[in-house]
Design an enzyme around this catalytic site. Structure first.
Site, PDB file in Angstrom:
ATOM      1  N   SER A  38      -6.893  -6.562  -7.474  1.00  0.00           N
ATOM      2  CA  SER A  38      -8.094  -5.882  -6.988  1.00  0.00           C
ATOM      3  C   SER A  38      -8.660  -4.844  -7.945  1.00  0.00           C
ATOM      4  O   SER A  38      -9.814  -4.448  -7.814  1.00  0.00           O
ATOM      5  CB  SER A  38      -7.797  -5.201  -5.646  1.00  0.00           C
ATOM      6  OG  SER A  38      -6.773  -4.232  -5.795  1.00  0.00           O
ATOM      7  N   ASN A  39      -7.854  -4.403  -8.913  1.00  0.00           N
ATOM      8  CA  ASN A  39      -8.278  -3.323  -9.807  1.00  0.00           C
ATOM      9  C   ASN A  39      -8.592  -3.890 -11.194  1.00  0.00           C
ATOM     10  O   ASN A  39      -7.690  -4.344 -11.894  1.00  0.00           O
ATOM     11  CB  ASN A  39      -7.174  -2.270  -9.909  1.00  0.00           C
ATOM     12  CG  ASN A  39      -7.585  -1.050 -10.691  1.00  0.00           C
ATOM     13  OD1 ASN A  39      -8.046  -1.153 -11.824  1.00  0.00           O
ATOM     14  ND2 ASN A  39      -7.407   0.125 -10.121  1.00  0.00           N
ATOM     15  N   ARG A  42      -6.494  -2.473 -14.124  1.00  0.00           N
ATOM     16  CA  ARG A  42      -5.113  -2.950 -14.141  1.00  0.00           C
ATOM     17  C   ARG A  42      -5.041  -4.404 -14.579  1.00  0.00           C
ATOM     18  O   ARG A  42      -4.093  -4.811 -15.257  1.00  0.00           O
ATOM     19  CB  ARG A  42      -4.482  -2.773 -12.762  1.00  0.00           C
ATOM     20  CG  ARG A  42      -4.262  -1.322 -12.375  1.00  0.00           C
ATOM     21  CD  ARG A  42      -3.588  -1.198 -11.034  1.00  0.00           C
ATOM     22  NE  ARG A  42      -2.253  -1.776 -11.045  1.00  0.00           N
ATOM     23  CZ  ARG A  42      -1.472  -1.858  -9.975  1.00  0.00           C
ATOM     24  NH1 ARG A  42      -1.897  -1.410  -8.801  1.00  0.00           N
ATOM     25  NH2 ARG A  42      -0.263  -2.382 -10.060  1.00  0.00           N
ATOM     26  N   SER A 155       7.412 -13.237   0.995  1.00  0.00           N
ATOM     27  CA  SER A 155       7.645 -12.445   2.209  1.00  0.00           C
ATOM     28  C   SER A 155       8.765 -11.451   1.915  1.00  0.00           C
ATOM     29  O   SER A 155       8.733 -10.761   0.908  1.00  0.00           O
ATOM     30  CB  SER A 155       7.975 -13.359   3.390  1.00  0.00           C
ATOM     31  OG  SER A 155       8.076 -12.617   4.582  1.00  0.00           O
TER      32      SER A 155
END
Length: 258
Positions: A38-39, A42, A155
């Site tokens: 999302s960044n 980064r 998970s």
């Protein structure tokens, strides 16, 4: 075991931790790797680090930005998959993916059951649960329809071993396990699997976490925590083993035995 050299891999959540470890190991196997997070800053830094780790990285790794915390997550996922397949094959004839690894999720917020509300429930499941289901929905459009192709979700031990303050995450973890098995049926011959790591030393521990990491290691069955590099091996195995579908790897360092 079959070679995965030359195959394409998208790692969603690939800028740090386990996802970055998977991307780095995949490059060493000769794969073509795309990472997404999302960044944008980064992502750019992670791409540079991956290029430095691989002699051929300048042509074999690409980075993309995708924010899965938004209401239009499905369209964002679809655009990501369109962009990645176009990168490898061109706009006119996109090359379908061989593999996808999903490690996105972000920090876990612990909350007593008495403090749970509907907003918190939705927030906890947006990326960790809803995104994998929508990846399953879109898979037939963007993956090679072959048993060599695979999707691997992530998970954790809480799917099998309850922990205090983890009620909502335990519910989603158990739900993802059921979804993984069912997607293995629905998406065949594309293979769908899941890795359930235990405690792994990643950036999610935060700065100044050395004491907490040491304390956790002392309590661990093996006297150590996992590393992203060790955990990444499980994902590479599931890509290689073309008989593995609906499979769970619990590389939790024996935490389920305690």
């Amino acid at each position: 075991m079959p070679s995965i050299s030359g195959q394409t891999l998208l790692v969603i959540g690939g800028t740090s931790g386990i996802g970055f470890g998977v991307a780095k190991l995949a490059l060493s196997e000769g794969m073509r790797v795309a990472i997404a997070s999302s960044n944008p800053e980064r992502v750019a830094k992670a791409v540079e680090r991956l290029k430095e780790s691989s002699p051929d990285g300048t042509t074999m790794v690409h980075g993309y930005t995708v924010d899965l915390s938004q209401p239009d997550m499905e369209s964002r996922l679809q655009k990501l998959l369109i962009d990645v397949t176009a990168t490898y094959g061109g706009d006119d004839s996109p090359e379908l993916l061989d593999h996808l690894v999903f490690t996105a999720g972000g920090p876990i917020e612990h909350r007593p059951t008495s403090d749970i509300d509907l907003e918190f429930i939705h927030k906890c499941g947006q990326v960790r649960f809803a995104a994998p289901l929508l990846i399953g929905k879109l898979a037939s459009q963007f993956f090679k329809p072959h048993w060599k192709s695979s999707i691997t979700f992530t998970s954790g031990k809480v799917a099998e071993k309850p922990l205090p303050l983890y009620t909502v995450f335990a519910a989603y973890a158990a739900g993802l396990s059921g979804a993984t098995r069912n997607l293995a049926l629905d998406l065949k011959p594309i293979r769908v699997n899941q890795v359930n790591p235990g405690a792994v030393i990643t950036e999610l521990w935060g700065k100044g976490a050395e004491d907490r990491i040491e304390a956790a290691a002392r309590k661990a069955l093996l006297g150590k925590l996992g590393t992203p590099e060790e955990t990444a091996e499980a994902y590479i195995y599931l890509m290689r083993d073309t008989t593995a579908t609906g499979v769970f790897i619990n590389n939790s360092g024996g935490e389920l035995l305690l």
